[in-house]
Design a protein around this motif. Structure first.
Motif, short mmCIF file in Angstrom:
data_model
loop_
_atom_site.label_atom_id
_atom_site.label_comp_id
_atom_site.label_asym_id
_atom_site.label_seq_id
_atom_site.Cartn_x
_atom_site.Cartn_y
_atom_site.Cartn_z
N ARG A 231 2.19 -9.73 7.89
CA ARG A 231 1.97 -8.81 6.77
C ARG A 231 2.98 -7.67 6.90
NH1 ARG A 231 -2.33 -9.66 10.04
NH2 ARG A 231 -2.16 -7.51 10.75
N THR B 93 -5.95 -6.22 3.01
CA THR B 93 -5.67 -6.11 4.45
C THR B 93 -6.56 -5.12 5.19
OG1 THR B 93 -4.04 -4.37 4.15
CG2 THR B 93 -3.23 -6.64 4.11
N SER C 173 4.93 -5.05 10.70
CA SER C 173 6.37 -4.85 10.95
C SER C 173 6.70 -4.64 12.43
CB SER C 173 6.88 -3.64 10.16
OG SER C 173 6.76 -3.86 8.78
N LYS D 48 0.79 -1.24 0.00
CA LYS D 48 0.00 0.00 0.00
C LYS D 48 0.82 1.28 0.00
CE LYS D 48 -0.78 0.16 4.96
NZ LYS D 48 -1.31 -0.85 5.89
N GLY E 285 5.06 -4.35 5.58
CA GLY E 285 5.25 -3.21 4.70
C GLY E 285 6.54 -2.48 5.06
N GLU E 286 6.42 -1.64 6.07
CA GLU E 286 7.51 -0.73 6.44
C GLU E 286 8.88 -1.40 6.58
OE1 GLU E 286 6.44 2.04 9.49
OE2 GLU E 286 8.49 2.82 9.69
C1 LIG Z 1 -0.53 -1.60 6.46
C2 LIG Z 1 -0.87 -2.84 7.13
C3 LIG Z 1 0.12 -3.78 7.39
C4 LIG Z 1 1.59 -3.52 7.10
O1 LIG Z 1 2.07 -2.70 8.13
P1 LIG Z 1 3.63 -2.30 8.23
O2 LIG Z 1 3.72 -1.64 9.56
O3 LIG Z 1 3.90 -1.38 7.10
O4 LIG Z 1 4.39 -3.55 8.16
C5 LIG Z 1 -0.25 -4.96 7.99
N1 LIG Z 1 -1.53 -5.22 8.32
C6 LIG Z 1 -2.53 -4.33 8.09
C7 LIG Z 1 -3.91 -4.69 8.48
C8 LIG Z 1 -2.23 -3.12 7.49
O5 LIG Z 1 -3.20 -2.23 7.26
#
Ligand SMILES: *Cc1c(COP(=O)(O)O)cnc(C)c1O
Length: 352
Positions: free
Chosen positions: A219, A79, A200, A36, A221-222
Protein backbone atom coordinates in the motif's frame (compact mmCIF):
# COMPACT_ATOMS: atom_id res chain seq x y z
CA UNK A 1 -2.18 33.85 -9.13
CA UNK A 2 -4.00 32.86 -5.95
CA UNK A 3 -1.74 32.65 -2.92
CA UNK A 4 -1.04 30.54 -0.96
CA UNK A 5 -1.37 27.66 -3.37
CA UNK A 6 -0.14 24.13 -3.74
CA UNK A 7 0.87 23.26 -7.29
CA UNK A 8 0.64 19.62 -8.25
CA UNK A 9 2.66 18.49 -11.26
CA UNK A 10 0.38 15.79 -12.67
CA UNK A 11 2.90 14.58 -15.25
CA UNK A 12 5.52 13.95 -12.57
CA UNK A 13 3.01 12.30 -10.26
CA UNK A 14 1.83 9.97 -13.00
CA UNK A 15 5.43 9.08 -13.78
CA UNK A 16 6.05 8.18 -10.12
CA UNK A 17 2.95 5.99 -9.99
CA UNK A 18 3.77 4.23 -13.26
CA UNK A 19 7.38 3.61 -12.35
CA UNK A 20 6.63 2.24 -8.87
CA UNK A 21 3.71 0.07 -9.93
CA UNK A 22 5.68 -1.17 -12.95
CA UNK A 23 8.84 -2.03 -11.02
CA UNK A 24 6.93 -3.82 -8.26
CA UNK A 25 4.80 -5.69 -10.74
CA UNK A 26 8.02 -7.15 -12.24
CA UNK A 27 8.76 -8.42 -8.73
CA UNK A 28 5.35 -10.05 -8.36
CA UNK A 29 3.97 -7.34 -6.10
CA UNK A 30 0.89 -5.31 -6.88
CA UNK A 31 1.02 -1.78 -5.47
CA UNK A 32 -2.13 0.09 -4.50
CA UNK A 33 -1.92 3.91 -4.33
CA UNK A 34 -3.05 5.21 -0.92
CA UNK A 35 -4.95 8.47 -1.43
CA UNK A 36 -5.31 9.73 2.15
CA UNK A 37 -2.66 12.46 2.02
CA UNK A 38 -4.78 14.05 -0.74
CA UNK A 39 -8.13 13.54 1.07
CA UNK A 40 -9.15 11.18 -1.71
CA UNK A 41 -8.70 13.82 -4.43
CA UNK A 42 -10.70 12.49 -7.42
CA UNK A 43 -8.43 14.20 -9.99
CA UNK A 44 -5.45 12.32 -8.62
CA UNK A 45 -7.45 9.10 -8.28
CA UNK A 46 -8.24 9.33 -12.01
CA UNK A 47 -4.60 10.01 -12.77
CA UNK A 48 -3.55 6.84 -10.90
CA UNK A 49 -6.14 4.79 -12.77
CA UNK A 50 -4.71 6.14 -16.03
CA UNK A 51 -1.28 5.15 -14.75
CA UNK A 52 -2.51 1.57 -14.40
CA UNK A 53 -3.88 1.26 -10.86
CA UNK A 54 -6.63 -1.36 -10.71
CA UNK A 55 -7.42 -0.63 -7.06
CA UNK A 56 -7.13 2.44 -4.81
CA UNK A 57 -6.87 2.73 -1.04
CA UNK A 58 -7.72 5.28 1.62
CA UNK A 59 -7.85 5.29 5.40
CA UNK A 60 -11.08 7.28 5.67
CA UNK A 61 -14.60 6.55 4.53
CA UNK A 62 -15.24 10.28 3.94
CA UNK A 63 -12.39 10.37 1.41
CA UNK A 64 -13.66 7.20 -0.22
CA UNK A 65 -17.17 8.61 -0.57
CA UNK A 66 -15.66 11.70 -2.18
CA UNK A 67 -14.05 9.47 -4.82
CA UNK A 68 -17.26 7.48 -5.35
CA UNK A 69 -19.24 10.71 -5.87
CA UNK A 70 -16.73 11.64 -8.56
CA UNK A 71 -17.37 8.42 -10.47
CA UNK A 72 -14.31 6.47 -9.37
CA UNK A 73 -15.46 2.87 -9.79
CA UNK A 74 -12.33 0.76 -9.23
CA UNK A 75 -12.28 -1.41 -6.10
CA UNK A 76 -11.24 0.56 -3.00
CA UNK A 77 -9.40 -0.80 0.04
CA UNK A 78 -10.02 0.83 3.43
CA UNK A 79 -6.61 0.87 5.16
CA UNK A 80 -7.74 1.84 8.65
CA UNK A 81 -9.74 -0.78 10.52
CA UNK A 82 -13.39 0.28 10.27
CA UNK A 83 -15.30 2.03 13.03
CA UNK A 84 -18.16 -0.09 14.28
CA UNK A 85 -20.36 2.96 13.69
CA UNK A 86 -19.41 3.10 9.98
CA UNK A 87 -19.84 -0.51 8.81
CA UNK A 88 -22.83 0.34 6.59
CA UNK A 89 -20.81 2.95 4.70
CA UNK A 90 -17.80 0.63 4.53
CA UNK A 91 -19.67 -2.20 2.80
CA UNK A 92 -21.43 0.26 0.54
CA UNK A 93 -18.30 2.00 -0.75
CA UNK A 94 -15.34 -0.36 -0.20
CA UNK A 95 -14.77 -3.79 -1.65
CA UNK A 96 -12.11 -4.63 0.95
CA UNK A 97 -11.11 -3.41 4.41
CA UNK A 98 -8.32 -4.30 6.80
CA UNK A 99 -9.57 -5.69 10.10
CA UNK A 100 -8.47 -6.78 13.56
CA UNK A 101 -11.68 -7.00 15.63
CA UNK A 102 -14.19 -9.84 15.61
CA UNK A 103 -17.03 -7.48 16.60
CA UNK A 104 -16.35 -5.33 13.54
CA UNK A 105 -16.08 -8.30 11.18
CA UNK A 106 -19.42 -9.54 12.48
CA UNK A 107 -21.02 -6.13 11.98
CA UNK A 108 -19.56 -5.92 8.44
CA UNK A 109 -21.10 -9.31 7.71
CA UNK A 110 -24.52 -8.24 8.95
CA UNK A 111 -24.33 -4.99 6.96
CA UNK A 112 -23.25 -6.86 3.85
CA UNK A 113 -26.06 -9.40 4.27
CA UNK A 114 -28.68 -6.68 4.72
CA UNK A 115 -27.63 -5.01 1.50
CA UNK A 116 -26.85 -8.25 -0.40
CA UNK A 117 -23.23 -7.32 -0.88
CA UNK A 118 -20.05 -9.21 -0.34
CA UNK A 119 -17.11 -7.66 1.46
CA UNK A 120 -13.45 -8.68 1.49
CA UNK A 121 -11.43 -8.73 4.70
CA UNK A 122 -7.66 -8.57 5.17
CA UNK A 123 -6.61 -9.47 8.71
CA UNK A 124 -3.80 -7.28 9.99
CA UNK A 125 -1.20 -9.01 12.14
CA UNK A 126 0.97 -7.37 14.81
CA UNK A 127 4.65 -7.71 13.91
CA UNK A 128 6.12 -5.39 16.53
CA UNK A 129 5.37 -1.77 15.69
CA UNK A 130 2.43 -1.94 18.13
CA UNK A 131 -0.20 -0.13 16.11
CA UNK A 132 -3.03 -2.14 14.49
CA UNK A 133 -2.80 -5.91 14.26
CA UNK A 134 -3.98 -9.17 15.80
CA UNK A 135 -1.34 -10.79 18.01
CA UNK A 136 0.05 -13.78 16.07
CA UNK A 137 -1.19 -16.35 18.59
CA UNK A 138 -4.78 -15.13 18.07
CA UNK A 139 -4.66 -15.07 14.27
CA UNK A 140 -6.11 -18.52 13.80
CA UNK A 141 -9.13 -17.69 15.93
CA UNK A 142 -9.84 -14.41 14.13
CA UNK A 143 -9.41 -16.01 10.73
CA UNK A 144 -11.68 -18.95 11.57
CA UNK A 145 -14.27 -16.46 12.69
CA UNK A 146 -13.89 -14.47 9.48
CA UNK A 147 -14.32 -17.63 7.39
CA UNK A 148 -17.55 -18.40 9.25
CA UNK A 149 -19.18 -15.05 8.45
CA UNK A 150 -21.76 -14.87 5.66
CA UNK A 151 -21.11 -12.35 2.86
CA UNK A 152 -17.50 -11.94 4.03
CA UNK A 153 -14.51 -13.20 2.03
CA UNK A 154 -11.17 -13.73 3.75
CA UNK A 155 -8.84 -12.04 1.25
CA UNK A 156 -5.60 -12.38 3.14
CA UNK A 157 -3.21 -11.09 5.76
CA UNK A 158 -1.53 -7.71 6.09
CA UNK A 159 1.00 -5.98 8.26
CA UNK A 160 2.00 -2.39 8.94
CA UNK A 161 5.35 -1.31 10.37
CA UNK A 162 7.31 1.98 10.74
CA UNK A 163 4.35 4.21 11.52
CA UNK A 164 4.41 4.23 15.33
CA UNK A 165 7.75 3.05 16.65
CA UNK A 166 9.71 3.03 13.41
CA UNK A 167 10.10 -0.77 13.46
CA UNK A 168 11.63 -1.65 10.06
CA UNK A 169 9.84 -3.90 7.60
CA UNK A 170 13.01 -5.87 6.88
CA UNK A 171 13.74 -9.35 5.64
CA UNK A 172 13.17 -10.85 9.08
CA UNK A 173 9.72 -9.29 9.53
CA UNK A 174 8.62 -10.22 6.02
CA UNK A 175 9.86 -13.79 6.49
CA UNK A 176 7.89 -13.94 9.72
CA UNK A 177 4.79 -12.77 7.84
CA UNK A 178 5.35 -15.42 5.17
CA UNK A 179 5.75 -18.15 7.82
CA UNK A 180 2.49 -17.11 9.43
CA UNK A 181 0.74 -17.24 6.05
CA UNK A 182 2.09 -20.70 5.34
CA UNK A 183 1.12 -22.04 8.77
CA UNK A 184 -2.38 -20.60 8.66
CA UNK A 185 -3.07 -21.78 5.14
CA UNK A 186 -2.23 -25.30 6.31
CA UNK A 187 -4.22 -25.16 9.55
CA UNK A 188 -7.29 -23.61 7.89
CA UNK A 189 -6.99 -25.42 4.53
CA UNK A 190 -7.38 -22.18 2.60
CA UNK A 191 -5.18 -20.23 0.25
CA UNK A 192 -4.82 -16.56 0.98
CA UNK A 193 -4.69 -14.50 -2.21
CA UNK A 194 -3.50 -11.17 -0.74
CA UNK A 195 -0.41 -10.82 1.44
CA UNK A 196 -0.14 -7.10 2.04
CA UNK A 197 3.33 -6.51 3.45
CA UNK A 198 3.24 -2.81 4.23
CA UNK A 199 3.78 0.73 2.99
CA UNK A 200 6.44 2.99 1.45
CA UNK A 201 8.92 1.83 4.10
CA UNK A 202 8.89 -1.65 2.51
CA UNK A 203 10.41 -0.52 -0.78
CA UNK A 204 14.09 -1.07 0.00
CA UNK A 205 13.25 -4.59 1.10
CA UNK A 206 10.91 -5.17 -1.85
CA UNK A 207 13.41 -4.05 -4.48
CA UNK A 208 16.23 -5.81 -2.65
CA UNK A 209 15.79 -9.14 -0.98
CA UNK A 210 12.12 -10.04 -1.09
CA UNK A 211 12.44 -13.09 -3.34
CA UNK A 212 11.68 -15.83 -0.84
CA UNK A 213 8.65 -14.06 0.57
CA UNK A 214 4.92 -14.52 0.09
CA UNK A 215 4.25 -10.77 0.08
CA UNK A 216 2.42 -9.84 -3.12
CA UNK A 217 0.86 -6.51 -2.24
CA UNK A 218 1.97 -3.12 -0.89
CA UNK A 219 0.00 0.00 0.00
CA UNK A 220 1.92 3.03 -1.24
CA UNK A 221 1.34 6.67 -0.40
CA UNK A 222 4.40 8.76 0.36
CA UNK A 223 6.71 7.08 -2.17
CA UNK A 224 4.36 7.89 -5.04
CA UNK A 225 3.70 11.46 -3.93
CA UNK A 226 7.17 12.46 -2.73
CA UNK A 227 9.42 10.10 -4.71
CA UNK A 228 11.16 8.60 -1.68
CA UNK A 229 11.15 5.31 0.15
CA UNK A 230 10.52 6.13 3.78
CA UNK A 231 12.87 3.81 5.66
CA UNK A 232 15.85 6.10 4.96
CA UNK A 233 14.01 8.94 3.18
CA UNK A 234 16.02 8.31 0.03
CA UNK A 235 14.95 9.04 -3.52
CA UNK A 236 14.20 5.89 -5.50
CA UNK A 237 14.91 5.09 -9.14
CA UNK A 238 14.14 8.11 -11.32
CA UNK A 239 11.16 9.24 -9.26
CA UNK A 240 10.34 12.94 -8.97
CA UNK A 241 10.66 14.44 -5.50
CA UNK A 242 9.14 17.74 -6.60
CA UNK A 243 5.59 16.80 -7.56
CA UNK A 244 4.27 19.38 -5.06
CA UNK A 245 5.33 23.02 -4.61
CA UNK A 246 3.82 25.43 -2.11
CA UNK A 247 3.77 29.14 -2.99
CA UNK A 248 3.36 31.87 -0.37
CA UNK A 249 3.44 35.64 -0.80
CA UNK A 250 5.74 38.18 0.86
CA UNK A 251 3.79 40.85 2.80
CA UNK A 252 6.59 42.68 4.64
CA UNK A 253 10.32 43.14 4.08
CA UNK A 254 12.48 44.87 6.67
CA UNK A 255 15.92 45.16 8.08
CA UNK A 256 15.41 44.38 11.76
CA UNK A 257 17.47 43.46 14.81
CA UNK A 258 17.77 39.70 15.37
CA UNK A 259 17.25 40.20 19.08
CA UNK A 260 13.76 40.96 20.46
CA UNK A 261 13.56 43.64 23.11
CA UNK A 262 11.47 43.91 26.28
CA UNK A 263 10.65 41.37 28.95
CA UNK A 264 10.47 37.92 27.34
CA UNK A 265 7.70 35.39 28.21
CA UNK A 266 6.44 32.30 26.42
CA UNK A 267 5.13 33.04 22.91
CA UNK A 268 1.62 32.45 21.56
CA UNK A 269 2.29 28.72 21.26
CA UNK A 270 3.67 28.28 24.78
CA UNK A 271 7.27 28.17 23.55
CA UNK A 272 10.07 29.95 25.29
CA UNK A 273 12.75 30.81 22.75
CA UNK A 274 16.42 31.46 23.27
CA UNK A 275 17.87 34.07 20.93
CA UNK A 276 21.37 35.21 20.34
CA UNK A 277 22.36 38.50 18.83
CA UNK A 278 23.26 38.21 15.15
CA UNK A 279 23.04 41.94 14.56
CA UNK A 280 20.60 43.28 11.99
CA UNK A 281 19.07 40.81 9.53
CA UNK A 282 17.02 40.91 6.33
CA UNK A 283 13.64 39.74 7.57
CA UNK A 284 10.63 39.00 5.41
CA UNK A 285 7.13 37.91 6.37
CA UNK A 286 5.09 35.53 4.21
CA UNK A 287 1.30 35.32 4.42
CA UNK A 288 1.11 31.71 5.52
CA UNK A 289 1.19 30.18 8.99
CA UNK A 290 0.32 27.33 11.26
CA UNK A 291 -3.37 27.60 10.40
CA UNK A 292 -2.43 26.73 6.82
CA UNK A 293 0.42 24.29 7.03
CA UNK A 294 2.85 22.43 9.30
CA UNK A 295 5.74 24.90 8.93
CA UNK A 296 8.54 22.61 10.14
CA UNK A 297 7.91 20.46 7.09
CA UNK A 298 8.66 23.22 4.58
CA UNK A 299 12.00 23.63 2.83
CA UNK A 300 12.66 27.09 1.36
CA UNK A 301 14.86 27.76 -1.67
CA UNK A 302 18.61 28.28 -1.23
CA UNK A 303 19.46 31.63 0.34
CA UNK A 304 16.21 31.83 2.33
CA UNK A 305 16.13 30.64 5.93
CA UNK A 306 12.95 29.74 7.75
CA UNK A 307 12.99 31.32 11.22
CA UNK A 308 9.59 31.18 12.91
CA UNK A 309 5.91 30.67 12.28
CA UNK A 310 2.81 31.91 14.08
CA UNK A 311 -0.84 31.31 13.14
CA UNK A 312 -0.73 33.53 10.05
CA UNK A 313 2.87 34.64 9.54
CA UNK A 314 5.95 32.80 8.37
CA UNK A 315 9.16 34.69 9.14
CA UNK A 316 12.17 34.11 6.94
CA UNK A 317 15.60 35.69 6.59
CA UNK A 318 17.66 36.24 3.49
CA UNK A 319 21.39 36.88 3.29
CA UNK A 320 21.12 39.36 0.45
CA UNK A 321 17.78 41.14 0.97
CA UNK A 322 16.55 39.53 -2.24
CA UNK A 323 12.83 39.43 -1.47
CA UNK A 324 10.30 42.14 -2.18
CA UNK A 325 6.65 42.66 -1.21
CA UNK A 326 4.25 40.82 -3.50
CA UNK A 327 6.82 38.28 -4.57
CA UNK A 328 6.17 34.58 -4.09
CA UNK A 329 8.47 32.05 -2.41
CA UNK A 330 8.33 28.39 -3.49
CA UNK A 331 8.69 25.69 -0.83
CA UNK A 332 9.09 21.96 -1.10
CA UNK A 333 7.17 19.84 1.40
CA UNK A 334 7.74 16.75 3.49
CA UNK A 335 4.92 14.32 4.30
CA UNK A 336 3.67 16.26 7.36
CA UNK A 337 3.62 19.53 5.43
CA UNK A 338 1.92 17.92 2.44
CA UNK A 339 -0.75 16.35 4.67
CA UNK A 340 -1.50 19.71 6.29
CA UNK A 341 -1.40 21.67 3.01
CA UNK A 342 -3.68 19.22 1.18
CA UNK A 343 -6.09 19.32 4.12
CA UNK A 344 -6.10 23.09 4.52
CA UNK A 345 -9.13 24.98 3.16
CA UNK A 346 -6.90 28.09 2.90
CA UNK A 347 -4.51 26.61 0.36
CA UNK A 348 -5.71 26.47 -3.23
CA UNK A 349 -4.75 23.33 -5.13
CA UNK A 350 -3.61 23.92 -8.69
CA UNK A 351 -3.13 21.01 -11.09
CA UNK A 352 -0.32 21.73 -13.49
C1 LIG B 1 -1.17 5.47 5.21
C2 LIG B 1 -1.05 4.03 5.16
C3 LIG B 1 -0.28 3.43 4.16
C4 LIG B 1 0.54 4.23 3.17
O1 LIG B 1 1.70 4.65 3.84
P1 LIG B 1 2.88 5.44 3.08
O2 LIG B 1 3.97 5.47 4.09
O3 LIG B 1 2.34 6.78 2.76
O4 LIG B 1 3.21 4.65 1.90
C5 LIG B 1 -0.23 2.05 4.12
N1 LIG B 1 -0.90 1.29 5.02
C6 LIG B 1 -1.65 1.83 6.00
C7 LIG B 1 -2.35 0.93 6.94
C8 LIG B 1 -1.74 3.21 6.11
O5 LIG B 1 -2.48 3.75 7.07
Amino acid sequence: MISPRLEIDCRKLKHNAQRLMGRLSQLGISATPVMKVTQGDPNLAKLFIEAGATMLADSRIDNIERMRKADIHVPILLTRTPMLSQVERVVEHCEISVNTEIAVIHALSLAAERTRRSHGVIIMVELGDLREGVMPNLLEKVMRYTLSQPNITLEGIGANLMCRHGVSPDKEKMSRLSELVKALETILSVSLPVISGGNSANLLWATGEHKASRVNHLRLGEAIFLGKETLTQTRMMDLHEDVFTLYAEVIEVNRKPSLPWGEIRKNAFGEYKKYHDRGEVNQAILAIGRQDVYPQGLTPPKGIKLQDASSDHLIVETADNSLSVGEEVAFSLDYAALLSAMTSPYITKVYA
